[in-house]
Enzyme design. Structure first.
Site, PDB file in Angstrom:
ATOM      1  N   ASP A 201     -27.070  -2.180   8.166  1.00 39.34           N
ATOM      2  CA  ASP A 201     -28.323  -2.937   8.108  1.00 39.34           C
ATOM      3  C   ASP A 201     -28.219  -4.099   7.113  1.00 39.34           C
ATOM      4  O   ASP A 201     -27.669  -3.938   6.024  1.00 39.34           O
ATOM      5  CB  ASP A 201     -29.423  -1.968   7.655  1.00 39.34           C
ATOM      6  CG  ASP A 201     -30.811  -2.566   7.758  1.00 39.34           C
ATOM      7  OD1 ASP A 201     -31.227  -2.882   8.883  1.00 39.34           O
ATOM      8  OD2 ASP A 201     -31.474  -2.710   6.710  1.00 39.34           O
ATOM      9  N   GLU A 268     -25.180  -6.037  10.728  1.00 42.04           N
ATOM     10  CA  GLU A 268     -26.223  -7.038  10.944  1.00 42.04           C
ATOM     11  C   GLU A 268     -25.944  -8.201   9.998  1.00 42.04           C
ATOM     12  O   GLU A 268     -26.193  -8.110   8.796  1.00 42.04           O
ATOM     13  CB  GLU A 268     -27.602  -6.431  10.656  1.00 42.04           C
ATOM     14  CG  GLU A 268     -28.729  -7.367  11.018  1.00 42.04           C
ATOM     15  CD  GLU A 268     -30.100  -6.861  10.572  1.00 42.04           C
ATOM     16  OE1 GLU A 268     -30.184  -5.947   9.727  1.00 42.04           O
ATOM     17  OE2 GLU A 268     -31.105  -7.412  11.070  1.00 42.04           O
TER      18      GLU A 268
HETATM   19  C1  GLC Z   1     -33.056  -4.886   9.468  1.00 40.40           C
HETATM   20  C2  GLC Z   1     -33.571  -3.923  10.502  1.00 40.40           C
HETATM   21  C3  GLC Z   1     -35.066  -4.008  10.519  1.00 40.40           C
HETATM   22  C4  GLC Z   1     -35.576  -3.616   9.156  1.00 40.40           C
HETATM   23  C5  GLC Z   1     -34.939  -4.475   8.078  1.00 40.40           C
HETATM   24  C6  GLC Z   1     -35.182  -3.923   6.715  1.00 40.40           C
HETATM   25  O1  GLC Z   1     -33.331  -6.192   9.780  1.00 40.40           O
HETATM   26  O2  GLC Z   1     -32.993  -4.195  11.742  1.00 40.40           O
HETATM   27  O3  GLC Z   1     -35.641  -3.200  11.494  1.00 40.40           O
HETATM   28  O4  GLC Z   1     -36.968  -3.760   9.100  1.00 40.40           O
HETATM   29  O5  GLC Z   1     -33.548  -4.527   8.218  1.00 40.40           O
HETATM   30  O6  GLC Z   1     -34.404  -2.783   6.504  1.00 40.40           O
END
Ligand code: GLC
Ligand code: CA
Length: 538
Positions: A201, A268
């Site tokens: 994440d 991500e």
């Molecule tokens: C990432 C996740 C999202 C979450 C954020 C904070 O972007 O995909 O769903 O709210 O991180 O952890």
């Protein structure tokens, strides 16, 4: 030549645990529910599942606020249920990936409670605490992704702590060696339980500018700001994320994963400069892959899609493997965002391009965005920044025409988010019986992909085409080669290639000799007559 690893050959299916299958009638999905649906996934033809966070959490950001990295939220089950899920998945040749959320914990995590208890607590430095500016204001101008300042004042100590997301999601301090050690052990804990990989994440935020400098005003519109609030888009986010040291940290992640065979990370990373994006592979010693989110900014624009394929392929370092994202739990559903027919053509591209695709649960049956009335909205982002709510893409999976769509037993009073009202017609049961359905299209494409090295391992070459068409060739030495052509327009188009239609949006066309005609929004997969003598891209 050695067989490519599972995560290169394979297709990832993202499951949002709250919304996949409820096994105990409380209206919330759970691990036992997921286990009960593994046959569906094996039959669909995917290779791995990625679970959005399953850890104990106050669920203020639905699991992305973790209160214990080493357990399962009681709402979702127990560690025993988790082990069972992994065992049953492996029996079916499905790999299991979990979400690793390293940037922040929940403020309910015992580490944060200790850290906040006093300025000299041994865990103080596990989070990012700073004195105010002399005038008492926040240490710098950083803003939270979810709106408002990224700093929260603690009245007891007079210091502020950093939270890139909610106030209840304090950022961890990865510059603290003890914290780092503890978090790397989290990876080992789950791999010891049989987990095959991690989705990481907001990975690039883990390390920020050590001087915590102010972000400068935005020089231009960042393509990613399509999903952020205006306050966020007003500055260039050069200091609150992706400090150059991040690459050293990713090497550490990688070396922990490399302690185990065939483990995998996909992170991500919001980075739109291809060169910088490619740097996250770290010469084969960094992340296995940064997510390729570029298609999310392309809509169904053929020129832009061709440009992305070519630019991404050109940027890939030696030995690095591509991947493709069309949807996830943060984006509007593809059947709504791209359009109904449009999203079918795009699914053909997603599943036939070179690289690992991720399918977001329910996209294979064409689930559309659900309008959630204000009083039922759950997502904290949408409640803070109107219009940004992500509930619409997180509604319960539509399995059948039954009450609650087979997600929850019919006598469950209500589900955590409402089931879409179209579930009577649009669901797994109905679509399983219909060869013209989207589900049938996904199944056929996944079969074709698995059966043909050109798709799961071969090279890609973008072909000259009508401006409305995206066309490319997939080939692999000694194997059949294919041309995929998608007409991304609402008028008929042509693409000339000799061969047989093996699949595509119109199930009636396979197998027939391809006549070059593409109906509006039609995509075809054509097997070209020859075995491929060419060499691969890498
Ligand atoms: C990432 C996740 C999202 C979450 C954020 C904070 O972007 O995909 O769903 O709210 O991180 O952890
Ligand atoms: Ca449940």
């Amino acid at each position: 030549m050695t067989e490519p690893l599972w995560w290169k050959r394979g297709v990832i299916y993202q499951i949002y645990p709250r919304s996949f299958q409820d096994s105990n009638g409380d209206g919330v999905g759970d691990l036992a529910g997921i286990t009960s649906r593994l046959d569906y996934l094996a039959d669909l033809g995917v290779d791995a599942i990625w679970l959005s966070p399953h850890y104990p959490s106050p669920q203020e950001d639905f699991g992305y606020d973790i209160a214990d990295y080493l357990d399962v939220d009681p709402e979702y089950g127990t560690l025993a249920d988790f082990d069972e899920l992994v065992m049953e998945a492996h029996k079916r040749d499905l790999r299991v990936m979990v979400d690793f959320v390293p940037n922040h914990s929940s403020s309910a995590h015992p580490w944060f409670i200790e850290s906040a208890s006093s300025a000299d607590n041994p865990k103080r430095d596990w989070y990012v605490w700073r004195d105010p500016k002399p005038d008492g204001s926040a240490p710098n101008n950083w803003v939270s992704v979810f709106g408002g300042p990224a700093w929260q004042k603690d009245d007891k100590s007079g210091q502020y702590y950093l939270h890139s997301f909610l106030v209840s999601q304090p950022d961890l301090n990865w510059r603290n060696p003890e914290l780092e050690r503890e978090m790397l052990d989290v990876l080992r804990f789950w791999m010891d339980r049989g987990v095959d990989g991690f989705r990481i994440d907001v990975a690039q935020r883990c390390l920020k500018d050590p001087l915590l400098r102010d972000n400068p005003p935005a020089a231009s519109i960042d393509p990613s700001s399509y999903k952020f609030n205006p306050e966020w888009a007003a500055t260039d986010h050069i200091y609150d994320s992706a400090d150059p040291d991040i690459h050293l940290l990713f090497r550490k992640f990688r070396s922990v994963l490399d302690e185990y065979p065939e483990r995998f990370s996909i992170a991500e990373i919001h980075e739109w400069d291809w060169k910088r994006w490619a740097s996250y592979f770290g010469d084969g010693q960094g992340l296995h892959m940064p997510f390729n989110f570029a298609p999310l900014t392309a809509g169904v624009d053929p020129g832009r899609l061709r440009e992305i394929i070519v630019a991404m392929e050109a940027a890939l370092p030696d030995g690095a493997w591509p991947n493709w994202v069309l949807g996830n739990h943060d984006e509007r559903r593809i059947a709504t965002r791209l359009g109904w027919e449009e999203s079918k053509a795009m699914a053909v591209l997603l599943l036939t391009l070179r690289g690992t695709p991720t399918i977001y649960y329910g996209d294979e049956i064409g689930m559309v965005e659900t309008d959630i009335p204000a009083e039922l909205q759950q997502d904290p982002y949408g409640r803070r920044v109107p219009g940004q709510g992500r509930d619409g893409c997180r509604t319960p999976m539509q399995w059948s025409a039954a009450t609650h769509a087979g997600f929850s037993s019919p006598d469950t009073p209500s589900t955590w988010l409402p089931v879409h009202s179209n579930h009577a017609d649009q669901n797994v049961d109905t679509e399983s019986k219909d060869p013209a359905s989207r589900l049938a299209l996904y199944r056929r494409l996944l079969q074709l992909r698995r059966a043909n090295p050109a798709f799961h391992s071969g090279s890609v070459e973008v072909l000259q085409s009508d401006s409305r068409v995206v066309a490319f060739r997939r080939s692999h030495p000694g194997a059949d080669s294919f041309v995929v052509a998608a007409n991304l327009s609402d008028t008929p188009a042509r693409h000339e290639v000799d061969g047989d239609v093996m699949g595509g949006t119109d199930h009636n066309r396979a197998p027939t000799t391809f006549n070059g005609h593409l109906s509006p929004w039609e995509a075809v997969v054509v097997k070209t007559s020859n075995l491929e003598p060419r060499t691969t891209n890498r």
